[in-house]
Design an enzyme around this catalytic site. Sequence first.
Site, PDB file in Angstrom:
ATOM      1  N   LYS A  96       0.852  -1.197   0.000  1.00  0.00           N
ATOM      2  CA  LYS A  96       0.000   0.000   0.000  1.00  0.00           C
ATOM      3  C   LYS A  96       0.886   1.245   0.000  1.00  0.00           C
ATOM      4  O   LYS A  96       1.902   1.282   0.718  1.00  0.00           O
ATOM      5  CB  LYS A  96      -0.904  -0.027   1.236  1.00  0.00           C
ATOM      6  CG  LYS A  96      -1.970   1.061   1.275  1.00  0.00           C
ATOM      7  CD  LYS A  96      -2.847   0.896   2.525  1.00  0.00           C
ATOM      8  CE  LYS A  96      -3.935   1.947   2.628  1.00  0.00           C
ATOM      9  NZ  LYS A  96      -4.726   1.829   3.870  1.00  0.00           N
ATOM     10  N   SER A 127      -9.624   2.113   2.915  1.00  0.00           N
ATOM     11  CA  SER A 127      -8.800   2.842   1.994  1.00  0.00           C
ATOM     12  C   SER A 127      -7.850   1.963   1.181  1.00  0.00           C
ATOM     13  O   SER A 127      -7.349   2.390   0.146  1.00  0.00           O
ATOM     14  CB  SER A 127      -7.958   3.865   2.763  1.00  0.00           C
ATOM     15  OG  SER A 127      -7.115   3.228   3.695  1.00  0.00           O
ATOM     16  N   SER A 155      -9.597  -0.273   7.161  1.00  0.00           N
ATOM     17  CA  SER A 155      -9.067  -0.234   5.793  1.00  0.00           C
ATOM     18  C   SER A 155      -8.313  -1.463   5.311  1.00  0.00           C
ATOM     19  O   SER A 155      -7.948  -1.534   4.130  1.00  0.00           O
ATOM     20  CB  SER A 155      -8.166   0.978   5.614  1.00  0.00           C
ATOM     21  OG  SER A 155      -8.942   2.132   5.549  1.00  0.00           O
TER      22      SER A 155
HETATM   23  N1  GLN Z   1     -12.941   4.337   6.369  1.00  0.00           N
HETATM   24  C1  GLN Z   1     -12.352   4.838   7.552  1.00  0.00           C
HETATM   25  C2  GLN Z   1     -11.987   6.292   7.362  1.00  0.00           C
HETATM   26  O1  GLN Z   1     -12.332   6.830   6.369  1.00  0.00           O
HETATM   27  C3  GLN Z   1     -11.153   4.015   7.935  1.00  0.00           C
HETATM   28  C4  GLN Z   1      -9.969   4.295   7.122  1.00  0.00           C
HETATM   29  C5  GLN Z   1      -8.765   3.466   7.508  1.00  0.00           C
HETATM   30  O2  GLN Z   1      -8.864   2.448   8.190  1.00  0.00           O
HETATM   31  N2  GLN Z   1      -7.610   3.945   7.109  1.00  0.00           N
HETATM   32  O3  GLN Z   1     -11.372   6.897   8.179  1.00  0.00           O
END
Ligand code: GLN
Length: 491
Positions: A80, A155, A179
């Site tokens: 990532k 994400s 994410s």
């Molecule tokens: N979807 C969540 C957010 O927008 C979690 C994102 C993540 O785990 N990086 O913050």
Amino acid sequence: MTDLTRMTATELAGLVAAGETSAVEVTRAHLDRIAAVDDRVHAFLHVDSEGALTAARAVDERRAAGEQLGPLAGVPVAVKDVLTTKGVPTTVGSKILEGWRPPYDATIVQRLQAAGTVMLGKTNMDEFAMGSSTEYSAYGPTHNPWDLARIPGGSGGGSAAALAAYEAPLAIGSDTGGSIRQPGAVTGTVGAKPTYGGTSRYGLVAFSSSLDTPGPCARTVLDAALLHQVIGGHDPRDSTSIPQPVPDVVAAAKLGASGDLTGVKLGIVKEFTGEGAEPGVMAAFRESVDTLAKLGAEIVEVSCPHFRYALPAYYLIAPSECSSNLARFDGVRFGLRVGDDGNRSLEEVMSLTREAGFGAEVKRRIMVGTYALSSGYYDAYYGQAQKVRTLITRDFTAAFEQVDALISPTTPFVAFPIGARTADPYQMYLADLFTIPTNLYGGPGISVPCGLSEGLPVGLQVMAPTMADDRMYRVAAALESVVGTFTPPAL
Ligand code: GLN
């Protein structure tokens, strides 16, 4: 020979170790697959073909010299774009870091190299890991290999899509609110969020430092465990790293694969009623609960009364921490600089750079966080959210006095069409309804494919006590032994 890209990491490592194929051949097969499908999937922001082949050659040379190789040597991995990679572009999905080539590797990247894995490149993500669909990437969305018109989760949608599209057998993600797990669920792959502090944050571009947890993504539970073992463990460069070895997650995954859960007590969270979740997701979850019971697990209901406040608490804590962390992107130290024509003040250049470099969701969070931390409101918002966090942690502690692990669906809905939830930020935030409590507590959670709804994958989440990551692998592997792994319709 069978297609190398269809194999598990375990199988590939076995073939390389036995000399039945080479790391170079394995790497080439995956680079060819990326070249064939990634214009449609867009899992990668950067493919490092040369670096990958050089790393693969080094593994083959070590093997030829008779060296004992590690359990994942010669296996490709997609990383990532939130982790720094020396000399290799690192953007975090943001324009503000476009063109930045970090001068150092993240600890996890160093460990991947030391283990002889081969980094294929950097995967797409929502900007600064804020989002649940990868639509907030400044470089365009990633498409779900199950249906290219749908999101791959976020994400870390790029990492999950790379696995589901057979572009990589292993990937690294990061999980602040879900994410790793949510993209795993909606792409039919496995994603594990380790115990907070169980994997190093050194070289992980910070979003919310008290929540960010890098972790493994794979197509099987055992592969995820092997990757977890390689990347996890104490790192003196990370002040919140836990000075203990990783629990034996590989042994736990192997134990679980025998399909026997006798003596394991699993809790269903009473407050996760299914309200707001799709009926098809709940049906697949209930069927998996029956399967786990048939494997010998005892299933009980437990109450976690504060979980309903997790989402609002998270959306104060995470933006607060991000507003502070993202202050470092000032147009001076890294990446983009706008308006530096010799006539403008530092403040003006900073402001023009941040205006041009950050996307709408990132700006929204910086504003919410700055507001929540401002002197008149600190106690009412940030302070209150921290108290809720303590109550959620107490819910987990009480639950784990009654059961070994908790289970739930990973996400309330299957992969939705691209564009369906971008108009209303709250609709996007709901994707993490079931995953966020674990981040606030700091324990481990895994998503494992458990069924299909409307022809799309559904994930089951297993949550365990802190530093009991092995437990979730055992349960997930047991379910996988019955349900199997998931293959999307041909790309
Ligand atoms: N979807 C969540 C957010 O927008 C979690 C994102 C993540 O785990 N990086 O913050």
